[in-house]
Structures are given as structure tokens and as C-alpha cells.
Design a protein around this motif. Structure first.
Motif, PDB file in Angstrom:
ATOM      1  N   PRO A 108       0.812  -1.221   0.000  1.00 59.11           N
ATOM      2  CA  PRO A 108       0.000   0.000   0.000  1.00 59.11           C
ATOM      3  C   PRO A 108       0.846   1.271   0.000  1.00 59.11           C
ATOM      4  O   PRO A 108       0.437   2.299  -0.567  1.00 59.11           O
ATOM      5  N   LEU A 109       2.040   1.206   0.584  1.00 61.33           N
ATOM      6  CA  LEU A 109       2.927   2.373   0.565  1.00 61.33           C
ATOM      7  C   LEU A 109       3.441   2.624  -0.851  1.00 61.33           C
ATOM      8  O   LEU A 109       3.568   3.766  -1.295  1.00 61.33           O
ATOM      9  N   GLU A 110       3.712   1.542  -1.555  1.00 61.51           N
ATOM     10  CA  GLU A 110       4.151   1.638  -2.947  1.00 61.51           C
ATOM     11  C   GLU A 110       3.062   2.271  -3.804  1.00 61.51           C
ATOM     12  O   GLU A 110       3.334   3.172  -4.599  1.00 61.51           O
ATOM     13  N   GLU A 120      10.970   1.059   3.018  1.00 66.04           N
ATOM     14  CA  GLU A 120      11.807   0.064   3.696  1.00 66.04           C
ATOM     15  C   GLU A 120      11.916   0.374   5.188  1.00 66.04           C
ATOM     16  O   GLU A 120      11.864  -0.530   6.022  1.00 66.04           O
ATOM     17  N   ARG A 121      12.060   1.651   5.544  1.00 62.63           N
ATOM     18  CA  ARG A 121      12.134   2.042   6.945  1.00 62.63           C
ATOM     19  C   ARG A 121      10.837   1.713   7.659  1.00 62.63           C
ATOM     20  O   ARG A 121      10.821   1.139   8.741  1.00 62.63           O
ATOM     21  N   LEU A 126       7.335  -1.712  11.241  1.00 64.62           N
ATOM     22  CA  LEU A 126       6.115  -2.481  11.471  1.00 64.62           C
ATOM     23  C   LEU A 126       6.412  -3.950  11.759  1.00 64.62           C
ATOM     24  O   LEU A 126       5.758  -4.555  12.610  1.00 64.62           O
ATOM     25  N   VAL A 127       7.404  -4.522  11.091  1.00 64.04           N
ATOM     26  CA  VAL A 127       7.784  -5.904  11.360  1.00 64.04           C
ATOM     27  C   VAL A 127       8.304  -6.012  12.805  1.00 64.04           C
ATOM     28  O   VAL A 127       7.957  -6.951  13.525  1.00 64.04           O
ATOM     29  N   GLU A 128       9.083  -5.036  13.224  1.00 61.98           N
ATOM     30  CA  GLU A 128       9.586  -5.020  14.605  1.00 61.98           C
ATOM     31  C   GLU A 128       8.422  -4.929  15.598  1.00 61.98           C
ATOM     32  O   GLU A 128       8.401  -5.605  16.628  1.00 61.98           O
ATOM     33  N   LEU A 129       7.421  -4.131  15.266  1.00 64.13           N
ATOM     34  CA  LEU A 129       6.261  -3.937  16.140  1.00 64.13           C
ATOM     35  C   LEU A 129       5.502  -5.234  16.381  1.00 64.13           C
ATOM     36  O   LEU A 129       5.134  -5.552  17.495  1.00 64.13           O
TER      37      LEU A 129
END
Length: 131
Positions: A108-110, A120-121, A126-129
Motif C-alpha cells: 500500500p505504501l508503494e 523500507e524504513r 512495522l515488522v519489529e512492532l
């Protein structure tokens, strides 16, 4: 912050019968930075509640406010812009099989035109979250 005040959603009945009250007097106050799930039995109004939160449905009465913005009052480009800041995952998430988890998060960001480095940041954040 998400605030629902006396949220009510009524749908006309097919065939002219009694209207269907899907949501009735929902009051909710959620602090920023929290993750919440909406659970309940089939037909309890979960999807209708989410559709009101995202502006896909207009409430029959009451208020839906996200970060001080009355979502029900928005239309067109303003509503689309507000939706970009609302994250949700449906019960039956439709992920793209040809993409990794990170690529699905970035998708969705793309589409929104977010530059690659920022995507990427954000994906890493979000993966860390969620682990």
C-alpha cells in the motif's frame, strides 16, 4: 486517538420491512499508539463498525473521530488521504501470494507513491512492532 460517540448505523430492510440496526449507541475511546482487535459473533456489527471507522459507511448518527478529524464528514480526496493513516487487517486478509510478508506490508505504501527508502524504513518498523 479514536473516539466514537453514540455511533448508530441503521440499514433499510430489503423488501420494505423493519430497518436493521447494526450499531446502536457505541461509545469508544482508544488512546494513540495502541493496537486493538474487534471480536464478536457473526452478525454482531464488527464489519459495520470498521466500515464506519474507515469512512466506507456513513453512520446514521453519532460521531467517528480519528486524531481530531470527523471521518464521516470527509469525502473524496480528503477521505482518501485520511484512510492512508488508518491501518487495519481483516479477518480474512488477502495477501499477495507472489510477495513476501515485507513486500505485502510495503504494497500500500508503494501504491501511495512513498519513496523506496521510506517504505523500507516503515516496513522494518512495522515488522519489529508485530514480531
Amino acid at each position: 486517538m479514536i473516539t466514537l460517540d453514540a455511533l448508530r448505523k441503521v440499514f433499510p430492510a430489503p423488501g420494505g420491512g423493519d430497518p436493521v440496526v447494526a450499531l446502536d449507541g457505541i461509545d469508544l475511546h482508544l488512546e494513540p499508539g495502541r493496537i486493538h482487535g474487534i471480536v464478536g459473533r457473526s452478525g454482531a456489527g464488527k464489519s459495520t463498525l470498521i466500515r464506519c471507522l474507515t469512512g466506507l459507511e456513513k453512520p446514521s448518527s453519532g460521531r467517528v473521530e480519528i486524531d481530531g478529524t470527523d471521518i464521516a464528514a470527509l469525502e473524496g480526496a480528503q477521505l482518501r488521504a485520511a484512510r492512508r493513516n488508518i491501518g487495519m487487517v481483516f479477518q480474512h486478509a488477502n495477501l499477495l501470494d507472489s510477495r513476501t510478508a515485507a513486500q505485502n506490508i510495503a504494497h500500500p505504501l508503494e501504491i501511495a507513491g512513498v519513496p523506496r527508502a521510506e517504505r523500507e524504513r516503515r516496513v522494518a518498523e512495522l515488522v519489529e512492532l508485530v514480531g
